[in-house]
Every structure is written in C-alpha cells, then in structure tokens.
Design an enzyme around this catalytic site. Structure first.
Site, PDB file in Angstrom:
ATOM      1  N   CYS A  41     -72.260  49.146  -7.154  1.00 21.25           N
ATOM      2  CA  CYS A  41     -71.732  49.706  -8.399  1.00 21.25           C
ATOM      3  C   CYS A  41     -70.350  50.299  -8.159  1.00 21.25           C
ATOM      4  CB  CYS A  41     -72.665  50.793  -8.956  1.00 21.25           C
ATOM      5  SG  CYS A  41     -74.313  50.149  -9.334  1.00 21.25           S
TER       6      CYS A  41
ATOM      7  N   CYS B 280     -75.850  57.255 -12.239  1.00 23.91           N
ATOM      8  CA  CYS B 280     -75.258  55.972 -12.682  1.00 23.91           C
ATOM      9  C   CYS B 280     -76.222  55.329 -13.654  1.00 23.91           C
ATOM     10  CB  CYS B 280     -75.006  55.073 -11.481  1.00 23.91           C
ATOM     11  SG  CYS B 280     -74.456  53.401 -11.922  1.00 23.91           S
TER      12      CYS B 280
ATOM     13  N   ASP C 109      -7.739  -4.319   6.201  1.00 24.21           N
ATOM     14  CA  ASP C 109      -9.049  -3.839   6.616  1.00 24.21           C
ATOM     15  C   ASP C 109      -9.888  -3.645   5.359  1.00 24.21           C
ATOM     16  OD1 ASP C 109      -7.835  -1.650   5.476  1.00 24.21           O
ATOM     17  OD2 ASP C 109      -7.835  -0.429   7.298  1.00 24.21           O
TER      18      ASP C 109
ATOM     19  N   CYS D 230     -77.699  51.712 -11.945  1.00 21.44           N
ATOM     20  CA  CYS D 230     -78.710  51.659 -10.878  1.00 21.44           C
ATOM     21  C   CYS D 230     -79.568  52.927 -10.833  1.00 21.44           C
ATOM     22  CB  CYS D 230     -78.062  51.430  -9.528  1.00 21.44           C
ATOM     23  SG  CYS D 230     -76.977  52.782  -8.989  1.00 21.44           S
TER      24      CYS D 230
ATOM     25  N   CYS E   3     -70.498  56.431  -8.190  1.00 19.34           N
ATOM     26  CA  CYS E   3     -71.804  55.959  -7.727  1.00 19.34           C
ATOM     27  C   CYS E   3     -71.719  55.692  -6.236  1.00 19.34           C
ATOM     28  CB  CYS E   3     -72.212  54.701  -8.487  1.00 19.34           C
ATOM     29  SG  CYS E   3     -73.823  54.070  -7.998  1.00 19.34           S
TER      30      CYS E   3
ATOM     31  N   GLU F 177       0.815  -1.223   0.000  1.00 16.61           N
ATOM     32  CA  GLU F 177       0.000   0.000   0.000  1.00 16.61           C
ATOM     33  C   GLU F 177       0.844   1.266   0.000  1.00 16.61           C
ATOM     34  OE1 GLU F 177      -3.595   1.841   2.717  1.00 16.61           O
ATOM     35  OE2 GLU F 177      -3.537  -0.304   2.323  1.00 16.61           O
TER      36      GLU F 177
ATOM     37  N   TYR G 173      -0.137  -3.121  13.453  1.00 14.11           N
ATOM     38  CA  TYR G 173      -0.941  -2.252  12.600  1.00 14.11           C
ATOM     39  C   TYR G 173      -1.861  -1.371  13.447  1.00 14.11           C
ATOM     40  CZ  TYR G 173      -3.826  -0.827   8.647  1.00 14.11           C
ATOM     41  OH  TYR G 173      -4.500  -0.098   7.693  1.00 14.11           O
TER      42      TYR G 173
ATOM     43  N   ASP H 219      -3.174  -3.087   3.410  1.00 13.86           N
ATOM     44  CA  ASP H 219      -3.633  -3.135   4.798  1.00 13.86           C
ATOM     45  C   ASP H 219      -4.843  -4.064   4.907  1.00 13.86           C
ATOM     46  OD1 ASP H 219      -1.659  -1.353   5.342  1.00 13.86           O
ATOM     47  OD2 ASP H 219      -2.976   0.392   5.510  1.00 13.86           O
TER      48      ASP H 219
END
Length: 929
Positions: free
Chosen positions: A849, A819, A129, A822, A844, A18, A354, A127
């Site tokens: 309205c 108006c 592991d 109305c 109005c 390694e 190790y 290693d």
C-alpha cells in the site's frame, strides 16, 4: 580534311582558348606570315579578340581567337537550397543542381554569343585533359545556344610552340563528351558531399567550442572535402603513429677492421636483438673467439638508373625535395593582381610543355633529339647535351616508360631554349633548370658502379661489409640533384683470417617515423588516387588555410588540434571518412565514365547513395564528434552546458534545426539554432536529470525527422506511477511527457511571452507553464503552499511514499489511524521538506500500500489524501500509461504540435483528467471531486 567543308569561299572560325595568354600565343603563332593580326576588345576587357587570315587544309578561314578564364560555368544548388539553414543537409544529396554562368563572367558569355552568331566553325583550344574537355563543353553550350549550326572541332596540343600549334590546327578532332561527363560527375559528387558535411560540422561545432585560432567566428567554415579529408587523414595517421610509438631498447654487435687499404665496417647479419641476455651471450662468444674468417667476396656491376620522364606529381615532389618549394608554390606565385602558375607561366611562354600530365613515358613519335639539340648552346649544361648527340660518346639511351599515360599530354619537357629571362624569379629559373636537367637525364645512360660485398664469420656469427666504386657517372653528371658516392672496401680473399680492430656490443632505441614531408604526402595521395595531378596542391593548401594542419620549415606536416579532433571524431564513429578508400573508389568510377564503361548517371546514383548513408550515420553519431572536440577545445561560455544534438527541423522558421540543450541551471529545453532570430522552443519538465537524443525516429510527428529523446527523471520529483526512464518524443504525440509537464511544470520559461520575431506576445503563458504555479494544490496530497515537486509524500525519509500507486481515505478506529485498503495500522511520521518541515502525516506500513494522509487534515475532520473520491482517476503503475495514452489520443490533435511554444501561441492538447481540450489538468475544475 575531307571531313570538313571546303570550297573557295572563306569561312569564319571562332577559336576559344582557356586563358587570354594562351589565346594571344596561339594567334601570334598562326598569324605569322599572313600579314599580321588585328586585336580588338571583347565585352570583357581581359579577353580580347584577335583576327587574322589562315588556311586549314584547303579551306580559307577568317580566324577569330578569344578566350575564357578557366571554367565558364559553376555548379550550384537551386536558390531554395543555397542558404545553410534552408534545408536538412541530408536533402542536398538529391536537391536540384544547375550549371550557370556567374555574374563576373557574363561579359565573356556575351562575347562568345556575339561572335558565334557570325561564325561557321568553332575550334576549341582548351587544355587537353578532362577538366579542359569539360570547359570545352561549357563553351559549346554557350555558343550553340546562339548558333546551333556550328561545326565544332577540338585542337590537341601540349606546348605553345610553332610546330605543335600548326600541327594541331591541321589535325583537328571532335571533342570528347565522356571526358566532360566524368568531370560533371565528380563536380556534382564533390558539391553534394562537401556541402552536406561542411554544413553539418560547421553548424554543429563552431558555436559550441572556443576555437582560439578563429579571428572571426561568424565567418568560420569547418569545411569537408572528399579529397581534403583523406589528405588530412594521412597527416593525422602519421602523427598518431609517432605519438603512440614506445621506444624500445635493442642491442647490436658492431665490427670494424682497419688495414693499409682503409677501414671496413661490418654489419651484423642478425641486425639487432631486443633481448639483452641473448645479445650478451652471443657477444661473449665472439669476444672469446674473435678471429674473423672471410667466407665470401662478391664483385658485381651495379647500375643507378635515371628517373622516368617527368609527370606533374613528380615535378611537385622533386621541387619540394630539392628546393623545399611547396607544391602550391611550385604551381603558384603571386604576381601583380593575379595568381599565376609558375609552371604554366613557363608553358604559356613556350619554354616547357603542358605542366599538368599524368604521363611518364614519351611516344615513339616524339623527336627527342630535336629537344636536346635546342639545349646545346646553354652555358652550363650545353656541353652535356652535345655529348648526348655525339654517337661515339655512347651516352644516349632511349628513356624508360613509367607506365602511366593520360592519353592527353606527353611528360613535361623543355620546348624552347633559355639561359634565363628578364623578369624571371629565382623559382622560375630553378623550375626551368629542373625540367631541362630531368629531361637530359631521362635520355642518358645509367650510372655504372662496381660493388664489392665481403662476408665474414666470427664464432658462428655472420657479418658483411659493402663498398662501391663509380666507374661512369653518366646521367649523374647532369642531374646534380642526386648522388651515388664512392665507398671503397679493402681487398679481401676467401679464407683470409684477421682479428677485428673493433668489436663492440652497442645499444640503441627504436625511433618513430618522421612527420610526413610534402613529397611524402604527395606520394601518399598519388598512390591512393586522391585528387588529380592538377589539384593535389590545392587540397594541401586548403588544409593549411582551414587550420587543419601546419607545415614547418622542413616542409613537414603536423595536424592542428582542430584537424586531429575532426579525424578522431569520424574515426570513433566507425566510418573511416578520413581514409582514402572511398575517394579512391570514386576516382576509379570517374575513370570508368571517361572511357565509357560506366555512365554518368550510374556513377552518381551509386556514389551518392553510399555517401548519404555515411552522412546520416555520422549525424546520428555526432556525439562522437562533440566528444573529440571536447578533448581539445573549451565549450563556449554561452553554450557550456548545451548538448547541441539535433532533435528535429524547426517547424516555425523552417530554416534550422531544433537541438537539445541544457541550461546552466540544469534544466533541459529544445530550441532553434537560429535563436535569437527564431525563438521557437520546447520547454521540458524540470524534473529531468539526464537527456540524450537517440536515433529512433517518431513515425507520426511532422515535419520530420523527429528523433526521440531518452529521458531520465529524478525519482522524487515525479509521481510514483511514472517510470524514471522514458523514451519520449517532443513532437506533440507523447502523452506521458505532456502529463509530466502538466504535473511537474517545466524548467526555465519565457516569462515575457516574446514571440518568434522578438515582439511581445498578447496571449498568456501556456497552461503547461502555469502548471508549475505554487498557488495550485499539490497533485499528490491536495494541499496548497507547496508544489508537487516538493510534496512531503515524496520525501526520501518515506521509501514507501515513493512507491505510492494510489491514495485512499483513512479510517480512524479506537483512536488509531488505519489504512482503509489493508486495515493495517498507519505509522505517524514527520515531513522534512523545506515547505512542510515538522508537519505530521500517516503512512501505511504495508509494502503493498502507498496510503498517506496529513495528520492536521484528520484533526480538521477532512481527508485530503488522494483517495476513493477520485474514483476512476486513481491509477496503478501498470495501467497509468495505457490509460493516459488512450485519453491522449482522444483529446490531442493528430498532427502533433509542440507542448509549449516560446512564441506565446496556443498549444494543442487536452486535460488528461477529464479530456476537455479547453484546459490542462493543473487547472481542471474536476480535480479533487
């Protein structure tokens, strides 16, 4: 050896270690007695090739020993996904990944290929592991690509000493693919989760806030790691416990008695009371009847046991506790131009086994006496080692087993004698001493003490005192890091009575727990399964490097403002991404892969599916992260008003998100995060008072996802037939939002017509921009000289005007304005807006309205109110959106592009008055007809 090819001919064996130092040590050990070894350069000048002759079993071998430097390959995304703005971070959960040899290790790869072509065997000295097994399969991939006829073997060893190396080469085994698959799964999970969350929080936060600790904000990375964040969570959680602690006063009764033999301090069996009145009442009872009666005297033997054999985590914890060495420094020291592990240096030199192991129990086959025998000549602890070997001393005890076994390496122990080497630092000497003393303690008898406990009664209240006398220190004689002091209690007999020398009622206050020490943090990580024994110190170091936490001189950790803000933000989201549970489940899955109970693909699918859901939820709730950051940091000057919530991917550059922003003048826009490199922008109506991105996704707009925005408009700045609240889409499909842009205009606009690449555009400004022009007649009253945003018909002094649903022509009967809907008489009012202040108009008086007309238009004989002449375009609030949507669908294209583009490019849409796609409503020739 019957499984291996034999015969008289010599075979070539490629041995790969390694690290270069391990390759050299293995070659030196195996070549002794065979005429020495030859050394030559490989393609990489750091990884030499050693050659010598050796016999494995009955097979004559020409051995070639070389090395890699850790992992030979890297896992990364395909090129299309590697740039931060190239994709949605959520895509990283399923984006293609690949393992490849990086540029700086190509020379090592070429060396392995060249040597493998001429060899028959491949022996892997990595290693022992999971990580080492994964590197082994990387080497296998490279070598078998050059020679697929290799006979592949694995050497298992735990110390670089003669007996270990010779034993391992004579007992070769096959590599373990399950171990490698577990590491592959973890690497892919960590890459996808880490990259997605890191990109998300970095792009979201670093430009929005002033991070005063960052010297170069451009290169700042706010990283997220599945192990890193739970580690930070431990630190923040303890810090919050301390901050939230409220001191509470308590009371306790203390009693002591002094005689000729010494002083005994008695502890109140109630401990302490938090009620003052109750404590005073009990104390007064004791004072009134102070005679103490001895109720019980206990004598018993107590044992203090030695520690379990040394694992990596315990090595780090004890080095931190005894020497105040950080876990990172325990494993690392800077030397020349490389970063070596202190423990690995001792291992590579053959002095300890190790140093990366989870095992805390020795195998029955381990010759423990031989290890002790090597320490007999040491000037300090040699005499103790000799006592261990002396049968008559009866000091020896077979070590206890801690219950952990990684099936790869034994506990850390000394493998070679040393009284100190030239070139060793103080830390090397201290670490070697710790390993040796710990091992000698493990094989020693426990300390023995005689403990006496005396219990007394005063007015019905119980008190006790304890003392200890050490009879035999045993392992404590060599393990100087621990103590077990004497505490002698005077002699008492049952039934004896005495008057206390001191009897007091004392007060105190509760105190918070201390900050986590490094040993505490390592214990938390180990208990929760966060990281591995070999990576825990890296996770802690990364927190310090990223400015998420700080460590004081007592090796205690505190979170920085950034660390606390990140944890707080994720905590407020509801997903406890800073808790250890998710990572602990992942680690359990990795273990399941390594023993074959789960497959790599099964673990990847389930884990990534779960974490992608977490990521999407975190992104939807990113406002929580922004709020948390806002508690600790100031907004950046250029982005002080930016919300920064993602609305959609940019359809122009396809490399970044479009985000909702608020300009300093209050206007809203949706712009690309790559500005100024990309100037794609959607200008929104200037009448917006509030806007926030929701988690609702538009089903028709692309590219997606396009998140809808909740708008709140200012009532007086939009026509009365539109709601103040609107959930809209900026992708191009929202007709109502398009209409409001045409009616009210947008906020700030790109008046220069700059294109996305910074070039001046040749096309005119979009018609949506022109909709804000003061030269167009007002859409409410038909008059020029003001915009629809400032129309007096929307004036706050006329509440009915704000509720107008349609405009009608006036009728003048007997000099009175009526108006025409109305028939009611209209009231004469005066406008108060800036552009029409003092101008008269009629409205109005009926609540039903909404009629109004300018008085001067009646004097001119005209009726400029929006009335019957507009016929079919007069809409009530109940039908406006329904009609508008119908026209929008006919006039607008279905692909849904943005309303306004800062690039000057044409914007799709149509006039919502007549449906003609060649113009917008504010320029419609049919307006007012």
């Amino acid at each position: 050896m019957s499984r291996r090819s034999g015969g008289g001919r010599m075979i070539r064996v490629l041995n790969v270690a390694e690290k270069p130092s391990v390759a050299k040590a293995v070659a030196e050990i195996l070549s002794r007695g065979s005429g020495g070894m030859r050394s030559r350069l490989g393609r990489s000048r750091y990884n030499r090739v050693f050659e010598f002759e050796y016999t494995i079993g009955s097979q004559a071998c020409h051995m070639l020993v070389t090395s890699v430097i850790g992992h030979l390959m890297e896992l990364e995304f395909d090129d299309r996904f590697r740039k931060w703005h190239s994709c949605d971070p959520a895509d990283l959960y399923h984006a293609p990944v690949r393992k490849h040899v990086p540029q700086d290790k190509l020379d090592i790869k070429i060396t392995l290929e060249e040597e493998a072509r001429r060899c028959q065997w491949l022996v892997l000295w990595l290693d022992c592991d999971r990580e080492g097994e994964n590197i082994a399969f990387e080497v296998i991939d490279v070598c078998t690509s050059a020679n697929d006829h290799l006979n592949i073997w694995r050497a298992h060893f735990s110390a670089l000493i003669d007996r270990e190396i010779h034993h391992s080469v004579q007992n070769l085994a096959r590599p373990n693919k399950l171990f490698s698959d577990a590491v592959d799964a973890r690497q892919e999970i960590d890459l996808r989760i880490g990259a997605s969350f890191t990109r998300f929080q970095t792009m979201l936060l670093k430009d929005l806030f002033v991070l005063d600790f960052a010297s170069d904000n451009r290169s700042l990375v706010l990283s997220y790691g599945p192990c890193q964040f739970p580690t930070l969570g431990f630190i923040v959680e303890r810090y919050w416990e301390i901050q939230s602690h409220e001191a509470e006063e308590f009371w306790t009764i203390n009693c002591s008695h002094t005689s000729e033999e010494g002083t005994a301090n008695f502890i109140w069996m109630r401990g302490r009371l938090f009620d003052y009145t109750s404590a005073v009442v009990i104390y007064e009872m004791c004072v009134e009847e102070p005679a103490a009666t001895v109720k019980n005297v206990k004598h018993q033997e107590k044992l203090k046991y030695p520690p379990y054999p040394l694992s990596t985590v315990e090595l780090q914890k004890r080095a931190s506790r005894f020497f105040r060495m950080s876990s990172e420094h325990t494993m690392k020291v800077r030397y020349k131009h490389s970063c070596f592990l202190i423990a690995e240096e001792l291992y590579q030199a053959g002095f300890i086994s190790y140093p990366r192991t989870e095992t805390d129990g020795f195998s029955v086959n381990t010759d423990l006496h031989a290890i002790v025998r090597e320490q007999v000549t040491h000037p300090i602890w040699g005499s103790y080692a000799q006592q261990l070997l002396d049968v008559e001393a009866r000091l020896w005890r077979n070590p206890s087993n801690g219950g952990h076994d990684d099936k790869a390496h034994p506990p850390i122990h000394p493998t070679k004698f040393s009284a100190g080497e030239t070139g060793w630092s103080q830390d090397h000497n201290r670490l070697y001493e710790l390993v040796v003393r710990h091992f000698l303690a493990c094989v020693s008898q426990p300390a023995v003490g005689a403990e006496t406990t005396v219990e007394i009664d005063i007015a019905g209240e119980q008190f006790s005192a304890s003392g200890r006398v050490i009879i035999a220190k045993n392992y404590l004689d060599v393990y100087r890091f621990e103590s077990w002091g004497d505490n002698i209690v005077p002699t008492y007999t049952i039934g004896q009575q005495f008057i206390p020398t001191r009897l007091t009622l004392d007060s105190g206050v509760t105190r918070p727990p201390p900050l986590l020490s490094e040993a505490d943090l390592l214990s938390c990580m180990d208990k929760a399964g966060i990281g591995t024994d070999a990576t825990m110190h890296d996770h802690i170091k990364k927190l310090l490097d990223r400015c998420y936490a700080t460590k004081d001189s007592n090796t205690r950790f505190s979170p920085t403002n950034l660390g606390e803000a990140l944890v707080m933000g994720y905590d407020e989201m509801g997903y406890e991404l800073w808790k250890p549970y998710l990572r602990a489940m992942m680690e359990c899955d990795m273990k399941a892969v390594s023993i074959g109970t789960k497959s790599k693909s099964e673990v990847l699918e389930s884990c990534l599916q779960q974490m992608k859901a977490c990521f999407l939820d975190a992104r939807r709730n990113k406002v929580k992260l922004l709020e948390a950051m806002g508690l600790f940091f100031e907004r950046s000057a250029g982005d002080a008003h930016n919300v920064g919530e993602t609305v959609r991917p940019c359809s122009l550059c396809s490399e970044a998100d479009m985000v909702l922003k608020q300009r300093p003048n209050g206007d809203y826009m949706v712009g690309c995060l790559r500005f100024p490199n990309c100037r794609n922008v959607v200008w929104l109506p200037g009448s917006i008072s509030e806007a926030a991105v929701t988690n609702h996704v538009c089903s028709s707009c692309a590219p997606g996802p396009v998140y809808k925005v909740q708008f709140k408009f200012r009532r007086l700045e939009i026509p009365p037939n539109y709601d103040v609240d609107h959930l809209g889409c900026i992708g191009g499909c929202d007709v109502i939002l398009r209409e409001l842009i045409e009616i009210c205009g947008t906020g700030s606009r790109n008046h220069t017509g700059m294109s996305a690449r910074g070039q001046r555009g040749t096309e005119p400004l979009s018609s949506a921009s022109r909709g804000n022009s003061r030269q167009e007649p007002c859409l409410h009253c038909g008059q020029t000289g003001h915009s629809s945003n400032h129309c007096p018909s929307q004036d706050s002094s006329c509440p009915r005007a704000a509720q107008t649903t349609r405009f009608r022509n006036a009728r003048i009967i007997s000099g009175e304005v009526q108006c025409n809907s109305c028939g009611a008489a209209c009231a004469l009012r005066t406008a108060n807006t800036e552009s029409n202040r003092g101008r008269k108009f009629y409205t109005c008086q009926s609540q039903e309205c909404g009629f109004f007309v300018w008085a001067d238009s009646l004097e001119d004989g005209g009726t400029r109110g929006h009335g019957g002449s507009r016929g079919g375009h007069g809409r009530s609030s109940s039908t406006a959106r329904r009609d508008g949507r119908a026209r929008g669908r006919r006039g607008a294209p279905s692909n849904g592009v943005t309303f306004v583009s800062a690039t000057g490019e044409s914007v799709s849409g149509s006039c919502f008055v007549c449906g003609d796609p060649s113009h917008f409503a504010n320029a419609c020739p049919n307006r007012g007809r």
